[in-house]
Scaffold this active site. Structure first.
Site, PDB file in Angstrom:
ATOM      1  N   HIS A  51       0.781  -1.335   0.098  1.00 16.74           N
ATOM      2  CA  HIS A  51       0.006   0.060  -0.061  1.00 16.74           C
ATOM      3  C   HIS A  51       0.804   1.269   0.079  1.00 16.74           C
ATOM      4  O   HIS A  51       0.624   2.473   0.625  1.00 16.74           O
ATOM      5  CB  HIS A  51      -0.950   0.157   1.283  1.00 16.74           C
ATOM      6  CG  HIS A  51      -2.179  -0.897   0.869  1.00 16.74           C
ATOM      7  ND1 HIS A  51      -2.545  -1.470  -0.114  1.00 16.74           N
ATOM      8  CD2 HIS A  51      -2.715  -1.511   2.012  1.00 16.74           C
ATOM      9  CE1 HIS A  51      -3.638  -2.307   0.157  1.00 16.74           C
ATOM     10  NE2 HIS A  51      -3.805  -2.461   1.204  1.00 16.74           N
ATOM     11  N   HIS A  68      -9.479   2.346   1.049  1.00 15.46           N
ATOM     12  CA  HIS A  68      -9.352   1.273   1.855  1.00 15.46           C
ATOM     13  C   HIS A  68     -10.482   1.268   2.826  1.00 15.46           C
ATOM     14  O   HIS A  68     -10.042   1.077   4.174  1.00 15.46           O
ATOM     15  CB  HIS A  68      -8.246   1.174   2.315  1.00 15.46           C
ATOM     16  CG  HIS A  68      -7.741  -0.208   2.815  1.00 15.46           C
ATOM     17  ND1 HIS A  68      -8.452  -1.081   3.656  1.00 15.46           N
ATOM     18  CD2 HIS A  68      -6.587  -0.981   2.588  1.00 15.46           C
ATOM     19  CE1 HIS A  68      -7.847  -2.368   3.590  1.00 15.46           C
ATOM     20  NE2 HIS A  68      -6.775  -2.214   3.206  1.00 15.46           N
ATOM     21  N   GLU A  88     -11.689  -3.202  -2.549  1.00 13.27           N
ATOM     22  CA  GLU A  88     -10.536  -2.233  -3.179  1.00 13.27           C
ATOM     23  C   GLU A  88     -10.311  -2.452  -4.646  1.00 13.27           C
ATOM     24  O   GLU A  88      -9.672  -3.281  -4.909  1.00 13.27           O
ATOM     25  CB  GLU A  88      -9.381  -2.415  -2.276  1.00 13.27           C
ATOM     26  CG  GLU A  88      -9.487  -2.429  -0.705  1.00 13.27           C
ATOM     27  CD  GLU A  88      -8.244  -3.073  -0.213  1.00 13.27           C
ATOM     28  OE1 GLU A  88      -7.081  -2.735  -0.480  1.00 13.27           O
ATOM     29  OE2 GLU A  88      -8.587  -4.183   0.550  1.00 13.27           O
TER      30      GLU A  88
END
Length: 348
Positions: A106, A179, A313
């Site tokens: 991420h 997220h 996501e």
């Protein structure tokens, strides 16, 4: 239709963080922070007129400074995983921040979820919040100065629409997502095992024991990943299928069927009548069932635990630079990264 704002908290360096409340005047409102672009609250009126906050969140600014699990945050430069924290682009090898063992997750150590974004309010019939940052060349090891704009809009059709836009001065990789953790019964209501999910996908990408795609693209038929027909999220969440890594629940990428802007998934809470439809023009979506969410006390004193929520996501496939048959998340000089994801709420 309106946008209001208030002080949410202050960073250790003295910088104030603002919470912006977008309200479409039709029963849906969203509170978004300029820290991390975090969606802290998303309110939907259920079939009984009860205002229900359908996303998980933390209580204070201090809590968000250690936001394990990336609750509600914008993710970048590269959502999901990069094996070994390295990739090759135009013959040059790049090493990016390692924050999940030997891999990058991420965006690395200080990703976009930890940035203070510039905010522009766009009030009107469909209120919007336009967030912008500049990620400098070499930040977290990524090439190119990247100018990013993410626009949150509350539509007349009761959707939270997110548009992601970026340009670069050097070829780079970009894979942006949000997220948010959804629980359609309400953020403090317990597990999502009985909520119904359907995913518009016939294929998924299996993972190895580090939750990294193996490179295979397999049929969902006969596996726990078959959400082609609606089923309770918890129906197969603890299933013991030979040679399938489940990680205590779902944390897997699905190839979304079709092309262009299309329906990705439908989730339902039968008890309160809230349905969420997800639309996107991205090729994949990661279903994550908060398997690793640390137990504890979160916003409004709520206690969260495993399987408290699900994430959808939208994304390029994880580790796309290492698998030539995946769509590579490359943004070239002169091109624009431009994708949209929409979370639309229907109550019946």
């Amino acid at each position: 239709m309106a946008i209001t704002k208030e002080l949410f908290g202050t960073l250790p360096n003295g910088q104030d963080i603002t919470a912006y409340l977008l309200d479409n005047g039709n029963g849906v409102s969203a509170r978004i922070l300029n820290y991390g672009g975090i969606v802290r609250n998303l309110y939907v009126e259920d079939k009984n007129g009860v205002k229900t906050d359908v996303v998980l969140g933390r209580e204070t600014m201090e809590d968000y400074l250690n936001n394990d699990g990336f609750l509600g945050a914008l993710i970048g430069r590269h959502a999901n995983r990069i094996a070994g924290g390295e990739f090759e682009l135009n013959g040059t090898k790049y090493n990016v921040g390692l924050n999940e063992g030997k891999n990058s997750l991420h965006g690395g150590i200080n990703g976009f979820d930890k940035k203070v974004w510039s905010a522009e309010e766009v009030d009107g019939e469909e209120p919007s919040l336009k967030l912008s940052i500049v990620s400098e060349d070499g930040e977290e090891g990524f090439p190119g100065t990247l100018k990013v704009t993410v626009t949150y809009t509350l539509t007349k059709g009761n959707a939270l629409k997110i548009n992601y836009s970026a340009v670069t001065d050097k070829d780079t990789v970009v894979n942006l997502t949000n997220h948010s953790y959804f629980n359609l019964a309400g953020h403090a209501s317990g597990t999502i095992d009985n909520q119904i999910l359907q995913i518009n996908s016939e294929f998924y990408t299996p993972n190895d024991n580090e939750c990294m795609p193996t490179g295979e693209v397999l049929s969902v038929m006969g596996t726990p990943f078959d959400f082609r027909a609606p089923k309770p999220i918890g129906q197969d969440i603890n299933a013991d299928f030979e040679q399938i890594e489940m990680f205590g629940g779902y944390d897997h990428n699905f190839a979304i069927s079709g092309r262009g802007y299309r329906l990705c998934a439908i989730a339902k809470c039968l008890e309160n009548g809230i349905t969420m439809e997800v639309y996107t023009d991205k090729p994949g979506v990661q279903l994550y069932t908060s398997n690793g969410l640390p137990e504890g006390i979160y916003k409004e004193g709520a206690k969260y635990s495993t399987h408290q929520a699900f994430c959808l996501e939208t994304q390029y496939f994880p580790n796309g630079m290492k698998n030539s048959h995946f769509i590579a998340p490359i943004l070239k000089v002169g091109d624009e990264y431009n994708f949209t994801t929409e979370y639309k709420f229907i109550v019946k």
